[in-house]
Design an enzyme around this catalytic site. Structure first.
Site, PDB file in Angstrom:
ATOM      1  N   SER B  43     -10.522 156.337  -0.385  1.00  0.00           N
ATOM      2  CA  SER B  43     -11.585 156.865  -0.462  1.00  0.00           C
ATOM      3  C   SER B  43     -12.660 156.220  -1.223  1.00  0.00           C
ATOM      4  O   SER B  43     -12.223 155.915  -2.375  1.00  0.00           O
ATOM      5  CB  SER B  43     -11.538 158.360  -0.897  1.00  0.00           C
ATOM      6  OG  SER B  43     -12.844 158.797  -1.076  1.00  0.00           O
ATOM      7  N   LYS B  82       5.547 148.740 -25.498  1.00  0.00           N
ATOM      8  CA  LYS B  82       5.961 150.019 -26.378  1.00  0.00           C
ATOM      9  C   LYS B  82       7.487 150.067 -26.316  1.00  0.00           C
ATOM     10  O   LYS B  82       8.153 149.730 -25.225  1.00  0.00           O
ATOM     11  CB  LYS B  82       5.622 151.020 -25.018  1.00  0.00           C
ATOM     12  CG  LYS B  82       6.357 152.366 -25.255  1.00  0.00           C
ATOM     13  CD  LYS B  82       5.855 153.474 -23.997  1.00  0.00           C
ATOM     14  CE  LYS B  82       6.644 154.660 -24.263  1.00  0.00           C
ATOM     15  NZ  LYS B  82       6.346 155.687 -23.083  1.00  0.00           N
ATOM     16  N   VAL B 189     -10.860 160.121   4.715  1.00  0.00           N
ATOM     17  CA  VAL B 189     -10.087 160.959   5.788  1.00  0.00           C
ATOM     18  C   VAL B 189     -10.765 162.208   5.939  1.00  0.00           C
ATOM     19  O   VAL B 189     -11.144 162.949   5.343  1.00  0.00           O
ATOM     20  CB  VAL B 189      -8.800 161.264   5.139  1.00  0.00           C
ATOM     21  CG1 VAL B 189      -7.871 162.077   6.208  1.00  0.00           C
ATOM     22  CG2 VAL B 189      -7.988 160.137   4.716  1.00  0.00           C
ATOM     23  N   LEU B 340       0.783 162.177  -8.064  1.00  0.00           N
ATOM     24  CA  LEU B 340       0.582 163.467  -8.231  1.00  0.00           C
ATOM     25  C   LEU B 340       0.544 164.311  -7.327  1.00  0.00           C
ATOM     26  O   LEU B 340       0.556 165.651  -7.437  1.00  0.00           O
ATOM     27  CB  LEU B 340      -1.104 163.436  -8.898  1.00  0.00           C
ATOM     28  CG  LEU B 340      -1.308 162.685 -10.306  1.00  0.00           C
ATOM     29  CD1 LEU B 340      -2.827 162.484 -10.579  1.00  0.00           C
ATOM     30  CD2 LEU B 340      -0.671 163.156 -11.202  1.00  0.00           C
TER      31      LEU B 340
END
Lengths: 240, 515
Positions: B43, B82, B189, B340
């Site tokens: 998007s 790290k 969408v 997510l």
């Protein structure tokens, strides 16, 4: 310590440089950077590898002179060296600073009256100084050309790490790490067009010289082994 | 008729979307010329969350497989090394209370479990981490895990990355579209069109019309547009186990350009959660993850300000809601969720991006050949992914249940047995008499956290496993040798590794060699 200054025909008129190969003059190095132009001269004496600059990680070409830190198996103290001496050792205490020639006044080679004069009493450069200037020019251009050669090989993925393991008659072993050579598998797998390009640029010749120079590794090991044996024999004699 | 799976459509262009696109496209590169396509629909109006600035060491293999240069990755994503995490004030809350969860396995881990020997006094007065692994000392010294001469993706000490999530997605996008042939469609969408069997047939977009696909990957973030909204897969909340539900994030500039960069994540426990501190070459990323049931936003802001210092007044603090939990299923019909959209947990052990990597890898390797076998693949994917989320929740909770802090309701509530998953409870019981090692509990091929991680947290937080001295007798001399080898290795690495910032600068200036 170093004290590098621009060479000046007035200030340095009487300067003399001990040009010969000797451990006390700093030839005691097991690996020395070389340029591609030297490969034909080097490959019959020294194994020639790629190595990484400890400070930048960049690849450079170098000749292997020994197995241990500070070991140059080609030094024949008191006699001129018979094997071809890489330009980086030939140049002795000289550097380039921009377009000028510079010299390290604190180099052990500058110690005393002996050695090669740099200038004639009239202030003209001697043949020795001219040879140094030529060597420095060759080195400077050669380093750039060698870098392009290495970049080309990297792009074609022709470089691979190599691990050298040798054992000597006194029972000790050496595992020399951090060296790279031509990947012969990758070379065989190259598309024809790339091979032709390498040939036209004169790189194929350099590649095969590097591959051939690998045969100098066992020769170098034998050289060291002879020294080890000679040493233990003389120790043995001393005990008798 | 057998319907082959040829057209993969990924919805969402954040870290999850582009990583998944890269992993799938790289794995199926050879099929691209026979009509296999990977399309990413992003998007133009919805921004990316950009959470997750810490990765696992798996990211090295993932990036290498996708075919990006590590040098480019360091330069373009402001990435840094790290070497694990330092947990401060988690156990007692005292100023000197801290332990490391490093990324190196204990010395000789595949041959011998050193934990019982350390528990029996074999490590002298050293912490567990220092007795068995050099990495804590390397972190203390601010050292990098490799040298400028070490090739790309290779390590001297195992490492992962800290990165700028806002730069990572565009970096991957460039590589995916220019090198891997991923089609990038910028479109919103508008609706999702389903077939009779419930499969997603296509997505209808505002700018690019209808986009059909055989397999849809939902990387649409918290909204879970396809798997959640369209296919109605429910959300399994786990805030009864993990209480943190809000984050206040703030980027902190270095005071001087030469300030050291920590080569580990620093996680400092607070009264109602913990503060992360992640060192990038350009800035530090920090934030307070807390439980809104245990702290007001003002109080949390105050605690964060105490950590960051008075400069926080000039910096912008961003509030991010955290809904701890995951989807009840991750793959339904011809739609699989990654990132997510699949779920989210507090970023305590940087589990967000690794789950994306693992999911993308599983999808790309198990890519169903046709629609008929997809349900079998989906069932297996759900089983494995569900197991992984469970293990991560257990492992995060482990950090909380071992606390001895009683200075706030948050810590007291966290040790309430009602909040501890049964499996973890059983393990903790078991570990009182036997320390975790690899065969006894962690049997999956790609176990998210190895037994070593449990050891570092358990013994870092003062957990005691009862050890019978007689049981150690047979392996005493081997243990002593491994512990002394570790001491030697630690000395050698401390002498030869450069400072973290110095190496990052060199990578910026000269680059790392690919070999």
């Amino acid at each position: 310590m170093t004290n590098v200054v621009i060479l000046n025909s007035q200030l340095h008129r009487t300067l003399r440089v001990q040009a010969g190969a000797s451990a006390r003059f700093g030839d005691d190095r097991r690996f020395v950077q070389v340029i591609a132009n030297e490969f034909p001269l080097l490959a019959i004496h020294y194994p020639v590898f790629f190595a990484k600059d400890a400070d930048t990680g960049a690849f450079y070409c170098g000749a292997m002179l020994g197995f241990d830190e500070g070991e140059n198996l080609f030094l024949e103290e008191g006699r001129p060296q018979s094997a071809y001496r890489p330009l980086n050792l030939q140049r002795g205490p000289f550097y380039t600073a921009g377009n000028e020639l510079a010299v390290d006044l604190d180099s052990p080679r500058m110690d005393g009256e002996a050695g090669e004069a740099l200038f004639t009493p009239a202030g003209e450069p001697t043949a020795y100084l001219e040879s140094i200037k030529a060597a420095m020019r060759e080195l400077r251009d050669g380093l750039e050309r060698t870098k392009i050669f290495i970049d080309t090989l990297m792009t074609l993925k022709l470089i691979e790490p190599v691990n050298i393991k040798v054992g000597f008659d006194d029972g000790t072993k050496r595992d020399v790490v951090g060296l790279y050579t031509i990947s012969q598998d990758a070379l065989r797998g190259l598309p024809d067009a790339d091979v032709l390009e390498l040939f036209r640029r004169g790189y194929l010749h350099l590649i095969y010289l590097m591959i051939a120079s690998l045969k100098q590794v066992p020769v170098l090991a034998q050289k060291k082994n002879r020294r080890i044996l000679a040493q233990s024999e003389s120790l043995g004699l001393a005990r008798l | 008729m057998v319907r082959p799976i040829h057209n993969i459509v990924i919805v969402g262009g954040g870290t999850a979307g582009w990583l998944t696109a890269g992993v799938i496209a790289a794995r199926h590169q050879g099929r691209m010329k026979t009509g296999f396509t990977v399309t990413l629909v992003e998007s133009p109006s919805i921004g990316i969350i950009g959470v997750g600035e810490g990765t696992w060491p798996t990211m090295r293999a993932t990036l290498e497989k996708i075919g990006v240069s590590e040098t480019d990755f360091f330069r373009e994503c402001d990435s840094a090394f790290k070497q694990g995490a330092k947990f401060a004030r988690w156990t007692t809350g005292a100023a000197d209370d801290a332990y490391y969860h490093p990324l190196m396995l204990p010395q000789g881990f595949t041959q011998l479990n050193l934990a019982p020997h350390w528990l029996g006094g074999g490590g002298g007065d050293r912490t567990f981490c220092d007795a068995v692994c050099p990495q804590g000392a390397l972190c203390d010294d601010g050292l990098a895990p490799k040298m400028i001469t070490t090739p790309e993706y290779q390590a001297v000490a195992n490492y992962a990355y800290h990165l700028d999530a806002g730069k990572f997605a565009p970096f991957l996008q460039k590589h995916c579209t220019q090198k891997l042939g991923v089609r990038h469609v910028l479109a919103d969408v508008e609706s999702v069109i389903q077939a009779e069997n419930g499969d997603i047939a296509s997505i209808r977009t505002k700018q690019a019309g209808e986009i059909p696909g055989d397999l849809f990957v939902d990387c649409s973030g918290f909204s879970a547009l396809l798997l959640g909204k369209t296919l109605g897969v429910g959300f399994k909340d786990c805030s009864d186990v993990l209480f943190c539900d809000t984050a206040l994030a703030v980027q902190v500039p270095y005071e001087r350009a030469s300030d050291p960069i920590a080569s580990h994540t620093i996680s400092t426990a607070q009264s109602a959660g913990w503060i992360w501190d992640i060192g990038l070459p350009t800035r530090r990323g920090t934030g307070y993850v807390y439980s809104s049931r245990h702290s007001s936003e003002d109080a949390a802001h105050e605690e964060l300000a105490r950590y960051v210092g008075p400069r926080i007044k000039e910096l912008s603090v961003r509030k991010i809601p955290i809904r701890s939990g995951h989807r009840e299923l991750f793959w339904k019909n011809n739609c699989v969720a990654v990132g997510l959209a699949a779920g989210f947990l507090e970023p305590l052990e940087a589990s967000a991006i690794v789950l994306v990597e693992l999911s993308a890898k599983l999808i790309s390797e198990q890519m169903p050949a046709n629609r008929e076998v997809m349900d079998i693949v989906a069932a297996r994917f759900n089983e494995v992914t569900g197991y992984r989320w469970g293990r991560i929740i257990d492992f995060l909770k482990l950090h909380y249940v071992l606390t001895k802090r009683t200075d706030s309701r948050f810590w007291i509530d966290n040790v309430d047995p009602a909040s501890v998953p049964d499996r973890l409870k059983n393990l903790l019981h078991l570990w009182k008499y036997r320390s975790p090692w690899f065969f006894d509990e962690f049997d999956r091929l790609e176990e998210v956290f190895p037994a070593a991680s449990y050891q570092y947290v358990l013994y870092g937080m003062g957990f005691r496993t009862e050890v019978e001295p007689e049981d150690n007798e047979g392996t005493q001399s081997m243990a002593a040798r491994l512990i002394s080898e570790n001491a030697t290795l630690t000395r050698q690495l401390r002498a030869k590794l450069p400072k973290n910032r110095d190496l990052l600068q060199k990578i910026f200036d000269h680059g790392l060699q690919p070999i």
